[in-house]
Design a protein around this motif. Structure first.
Motif, PDB file in Angstrom:
ATOM      1  N   ARG A  57      18.771 -35.989  16.070  1.00  0.00           N
ATOM      2  CA  ARG A  57      18.636 -34.528  15.978  1.00  0.00           C
ATOM      3  C   ARG A  57      19.065 -33.823  17.254  1.00  0.00           C
ATOM      4  O   ARG A  57      18.664 -34.221  18.336  1.00  0.00           O
ATOM      5  CB  ARG A  57      17.179 -34.150  15.684  1.00  0.00           C
ATOM      6  CG  ARG A  57      16.901 -34.116  14.212  1.00  0.00           C
ATOM      7  CD  ARG A  57      15.535 -33.533  13.961  1.00  0.00           C
ATOM      8  NE  ARG A  57      14.941 -34.225  12.827  1.00  0.00           N
ATOM      9  CZ  ARG A  57      13.763 -33.927  12.311  1.00  0.00           C
ATOM     10  NH1 ARG A  57      13.035 -32.972  12.844  1.00  0.00           N
ATOM     11  NH2 ARG A  57      13.312 -34.595  11.281  1.00  0.00           N
ATOM     12  N   GLY A  58      19.878 -32.810  17.102  1.00  0.00           N
ATOM     13  CA  GLY A  58      20.367 -32.076  18.267  1.00  0.00           C
ATOM     14  C   GLY A  58      21.801 -32.458  18.615  1.00  0.00           C
ATOM     15  O   GLY A  58      22.520 -31.687  19.233  1.00  0.00           O
ATOM     16  N   ASP A 116      19.792 -30.627   5.160  1.00  0.00           N
ATOM     17  CA  ASP A 116      18.447 -31.171   5.408  1.00  0.00           C
ATOM     18  C   ASP A 116      17.699 -30.320   6.448  1.00  0.00           C
ATOM     19  O   ASP A 116      16.499 -30.093   6.344  1.00  0.00           O
ATOM     20  CB  ASP A 116      18.476 -32.668   5.796  1.00  0.00           C
ATOM     21  CG  ASP A 116      19.402 -32.989   6.955  1.00  0.00           C
ATOM     22  OD1 ASP A 116      20.244 -32.138   7.330  1.00  0.00           O
ATOM     23  OD2 ASP A 116      19.296 -34.115   7.490  1.00  0.00           O
ATOM     24  N   GLN A 117      18.459 -29.808   7.412  1.00  0.00           N
ATOM     25  CA  GLN A 117      17.822 -28.936   8.408  1.00  0.00           C
ATOM     26  C   GLN A 117      17.361 -27.629   7.754  1.00  0.00           C
ATOM     27  O   GLN A 117      16.291 -27.105   8.082  1.00  0.00           O
ATOM     28  CB  GLN A 117      18.813 -28.624   9.542  1.00  0.00           C
ATOM     29  CG  GLN A 117      18.161 -27.857  10.678  1.00  0.00           C
ATOM     30  CD  GLN A 117      19.131 -27.492  11.802  1.00  0.00           C
ATOM     31  OE1 GLN A 117      20.344 -27.578  11.637  1.00  0.00           O
ATOM     32  NE2 GLN A 117      18.570 -27.076  12.927  1.00  0.00           N
ATOM     33  N   PHE A 118      18.153 -27.120   6.808  1.00  0.00           N
ATOM     34  CA  PHE A 118      17.779 -25.883   6.127  1.00  0.00           C
ATOM     35  C   PHE A 118      16.379 -26.018   5.529  1.00  0.00           C
ATOM     36  O   PHE A 118      15.569 -25.106   5.562  1.00  0.00           O
ATOM     37  CB  PHE A 118      18.798 -25.542   5.025  1.00  0.00           C
ATOM     38  CG  PHE A 118      18.493 -24.256   4.317  1.00  0.00           C
ATOM     39  CD1 PHE A 118      19.081 -23.066   4.718  1.00  0.00           C
ATOM     40  CD2 PHE A 118      17.576 -24.218   3.267  1.00  0.00           C
ATOM     41  CE1 PHE A 118      18.777 -21.868   4.089  1.00  0.00           C
ATOM     42  CE2 PHE A 118      17.255 -23.027   2.634  1.00  0.00           C
ATOM     43  CZ  PHE A 118      17.856 -21.849   3.044  1.00  0.00           C
ATOM     44  N   LEU A 146      12.326 -33.627   2.933  1.00  0.00           N
ATOM     45  CA  LEU A 146      12.458 -34.829   2.095  1.00  0.00           C
ATOM     46  C   LEU A 146      12.913 -36.037   2.913  1.00  0.00           C
ATOM     47  O   LEU A 146      13.075 -37.130   2.392  1.00  0.00           O
ATOM     48  CB  LEU A 146      13.477 -34.569   0.973  1.00  0.00           C
ATOM     49  CG  LEU A 146      13.210 -33.372   0.062  1.00  0.00           C
ATOM     50  CD1 LEU A 146      14.344 -33.188  -0.925  1.00  0.00           C
ATOM     51  CD2 LEU A 146      11.887 -33.557  -0.686  1.00  0.00           C
ATOM     52  N   GLY A 147      13.150 -35.832   4.199  1.00  0.00           N
ATOM     53  CA  GLY A 147      13.649 -36.902   5.069  1.00  0.00           C
ATOM     54  C   GLY A 147      14.957 -36.473   5.712  1.00  0.00           C
ATOM     55  O   GLY A 147      15.518 -35.432   5.370  1.00  0.00           O
ATOM     56  N   GLU A 148      15.417 -37.300   6.667  1.00  0.00           N
ATOM     57  CA  GLU A 148      16.609 -36.965   7.437  1.00  0.00           C
ATOM     58  C   GLU A 148      17.851 -37.612   6.844  1.00  0.00           C
ATOM     59  O   GLU A 148      17.846 -38.821   6.583  1.00  0.00           O
ATOM     60  CB  GLU A 148      16.419 -37.535   8.847  1.00  0.00           C
ATOM     61  CG  GLU A 148      16.594 -36.536   9.932  1.00  0.00           C
ATOM     62  CD  GLU A 148      16.340 -37.159  11.297  1.00  0.00           C
ATOM     63  OE1 GLU A 148      16.814 -38.274  11.579  1.00  0.00           O
ATOM     64  OE2 GLU A 148      15.645 -36.512  12.097  1.00  0.00           O
ATOM     65  N   LEU A 149      18.907 -36.852   6.648  1.00  0.00           N
ATOM     66  CA  LEU A 149      20.193 -37.448   6.301  1.00  0.00           C
ATOM     67  C   LEU A 149      20.774 -38.070   7.569  1.00  0.00           C
ATOM     68  O   LEU A 149      20.475 -37.611   8.672  1.00  0.00           O
ATOM     69  CB  LEU A 149      21.133 -36.373   5.749  1.00  0.00           C
ATOM     70  CG  LEU A 149      20.773 -35.847   4.360  1.00  0.00           C
ATOM     71  CD1 LEU A 149      21.500 -34.538   4.070  1.00  0.00           C
ATOM     72  CD2 LEU A 149      21.117 -36.881   3.288  1.00  0.00           C
ATOM     73  N   GLU A 150      21.634 -39.087   7.389  1.00  0.00           N
ATOM     74  CA  GLU A 150      22.194 -39.737   8.583  1.00  0.00           C
ATOM     75  C   GLU A 150      23.640 -39.286   8.825  1.00  0.00           C
ATOM     76  O   GLU A 150      24.371 -39.017   7.868  1.00  0.00           O
ATOM     77  CB  GLU A 150      22.171 -41.250   8.401  1.00  0.00           C
ATOM     78  CG  GLU A 150      20.764 -41.814   8.373  1.00  0.00           C
ATOM     79  CD  GLU A 150      20.760 -43.268   7.978  1.00  0.00           C
ATOM     80  OE1 GLU A 150      20.269 -44.085   8.766  1.00  0.00           O
ATOM     81  OE2 GLU A 150      21.251 -43.582   6.872  1.00  0.00           O
ATOM     82  N   TYR A 151      24.007 -39.246  10.089  1.00  0.00           N
ATOM     83  CA  TYR A 151      25.357 -38.854  10.487  1.00  0.00           C
ATOM     84  C   TYR A 151      25.833 -39.798  11.578  1.00  0.00           C
ATOM     85  O   TYR A 151      25.043 -40.452  12.242  1.00  0.00           O
ATOM     86  CB  TYR A 151      25.356 -37.426  11.063  1.00  0.00           C
ATOM     87  CG  TYR A 151      24.770 -36.388  10.139  1.00  0.00           C
ATOM     88  CD1 TYR A 151      25.581 -35.652   9.285  1.00  0.00           C
ATOM     89  CD2 TYR A 151      23.394 -36.144  10.112  1.00  0.00           C
ATOM     90  CE1 TYR A 151      25.041 -34.707   8.419  1.00  0.00           C
ATOM     91  CE2 TYR A 151      22.847 -35.204   9.250  1.00  0.00           C
ATOM     92  CZ  TYR A 151      23.681 -34.484   8.406  1.00  0.00           C
ATOM     93  OH  TYR A 151      23.141 -33.551   7.559  1.00  0.00           O
TER      94      TYR A 151
END
Ligand code: FDA
Length: 370
Positions: free
Chosen positions: A309-310, A236-238, A243-248
């Motif tokens: 993020r980060g 997603d960062q690439f 399209l939105g943020e994936l969750e981790y």
């Protein structure tokens, strides 16, 4: 001969780089951390191999993968047998006859099975709708309360009644006195740690490694400069999260050196109550049967953490919403024909090490047709 850029020096990137160089291709590996090896990085302190990013136990039933990894390192006979600490009471994991005996005083599989069946009855005919109900339907109320509830709620940062049932579709339950956590044919810990595996994979005149370099500092330049890019960072960062943020889920590790030989008598102890803020305590020297300084031990507490993020994205959260979003990113990747996405962040999958090697060798097959 192809000029490859590999982004990330973890197991996926290093496996690809090794195979590409073996076939005479040039490979540049860039790594944003100040060391190679990704999350399998181990570092020697006081003669003890410290698993810097959490306990890593290699296990597989795939003979080819086992032989593949053994060409780089020798493994010891470590068998993962974690224990659970619930308010000072110690139970064997995975749930087996030792656990049931300690909990209920039962001695035979029939007695244990009867106890579990009796406790499952609280659910009646109800189809489990959340993690709590799912766990009780699999293993009964006592084990759920003492060994699953607190641990899982800490791990996910949510109430078990709000977590989806699918997270524990299966639970390892054994009606034998067997504390071996994995059912796999092969398991062990590399003697002398994991980092040397990656060092050996990257040890070639055709491979150039640079650490402390972030791909995103010069993304387009890199893509233009190389024939092909193997990208093992976040997909997603690439795509700039378009399209939105994936969750981790993330983790925080607290590591302490102690002036004693033996702190907890086992490599992995899970803290399963809700009050203790960490989920696991790792005592690294036990992965190598006490090797290292006799007057020292190194202990790491593992605290689950929300991700933003980060932060380090340790675990992809593979629920329906995220899997749909990942698929949309994967579709988008056809707009980048020079880039192959791989590894646990590039493919947004919870991969164990043997699965990462398998996935990397698959890309090798597609990409480096012999
Ligand atoms: P990995 O994350 O290792 O490597 C990716 C690399 O890319 C990182 O080094 C990162 O810094 C770098 N990178 C990312 N973005 C970049 C950018 N923009 N520019 C440059 N570099 C960039 N497996 C198992 O089999 N047994 C076990 O016991 C465990 N235990 C375990 C515990 C914990 C806490 C975790 C989080 C994971 C495990 N695993 C495991 C899984 C194991 O860690 C995993 O399978 C591999 O390390 C994944 O290798 P990758 O190369 O895919 O990713």
């Amino acid at each position: 001969m192809t000029n490859y850029l590999v982004v990330g020096s973890g197991l996926f990137g290093a496996t690809f780089a090794y195979e590409a160089a073996k076939r005479g291709n040039h490979v540049k590996v860039i790594e944003k951390r100040d060391h190679i090896a990704g999350n399998i990085y181990t570092k020697e302190v006081d003669g003890i191999q410290v698993h810097q990013y959490g306990a890593h136990i290699f296990h597989t039933s795939n003979k080819e993968i086992w032989e593949y990894i053994n060409q780089f390192v020798e493994f010891n006979r470590y068998t993962n047998s974690p224990v659970a600490n619930y308010k000072g009471e110690i139970y064997n994991l995975p749930f087996n006859m030792n656990t049931f005996n300690k909990l209920w005083g039962v001695a035979t599989p029939a007695e244990a099975a009867a106890k579990i069946a009796e406790q499952r009855k609280v659910l009646g005919d109800k189809t489990p709708e959340n993690l709590e109900e799912q766990a009780i339907s699999l293993i009964g109320t006592d084990i759920y309360k003492k060994l699953i509830k607190g641990y899982t709620e800490k791990q996910w940062g949510q109430k078990a009644t709000e977590l989806p049932a699918f997270i524990i579709r299966r639970l390892p339950v054994r009606l034998t006195y067997d504390n071996n956590y994995f059912n796999d044919t092969y398991q062990g810990i590399p003697i002398g740690g994991y980092t040397q595996i990656i060092e050996k994979m990257l040890d070639s005149d055709l491979i150039d490694v640079e650490t402390g370099v972030d791909f995103f500092d010069k993304k387009q330049e890199y893509i233009d400069q190389y024939d092909k890019v193997i990208f093992t960072g976040m997909i997603d960062q690439f795509f700039n999260y378009q399209l939105g943020e994936l969750e981790y889920r993330s983790l925080r590790f607290e590591t302490e050196e102690m002036d004693i030989d033996n702190y907890q008598g086992n490599a992995v102890v899970n803290y399963t109550d809700a009050e203790t803020p960490y989920t696991r305590v790792i005592e690294h020297k036990h992965f190598e049967f006490g090797k290292g300084d006799k007057n020292k031990t190194i202990v790491t507490k593992e605290y689950p953490a929300n991700w933003s993020r980060g932060d380090e994205p340790y675990y992809p959260i593979n629920n329906d919403k995220n899997n749909r979003l990942y698929k949309a990113y994967r579709d988008l990747s056809s707009t980048e024909p020079k880039v192959v996405f791989g590894g646990r962040l590039g493919q947004y999958r919870y991969y164990d090490m043997h699965q990462v090697i398998h996935a990397a060798l698959q890309v090798v097959k597609d990409e480096l047709k012999d």
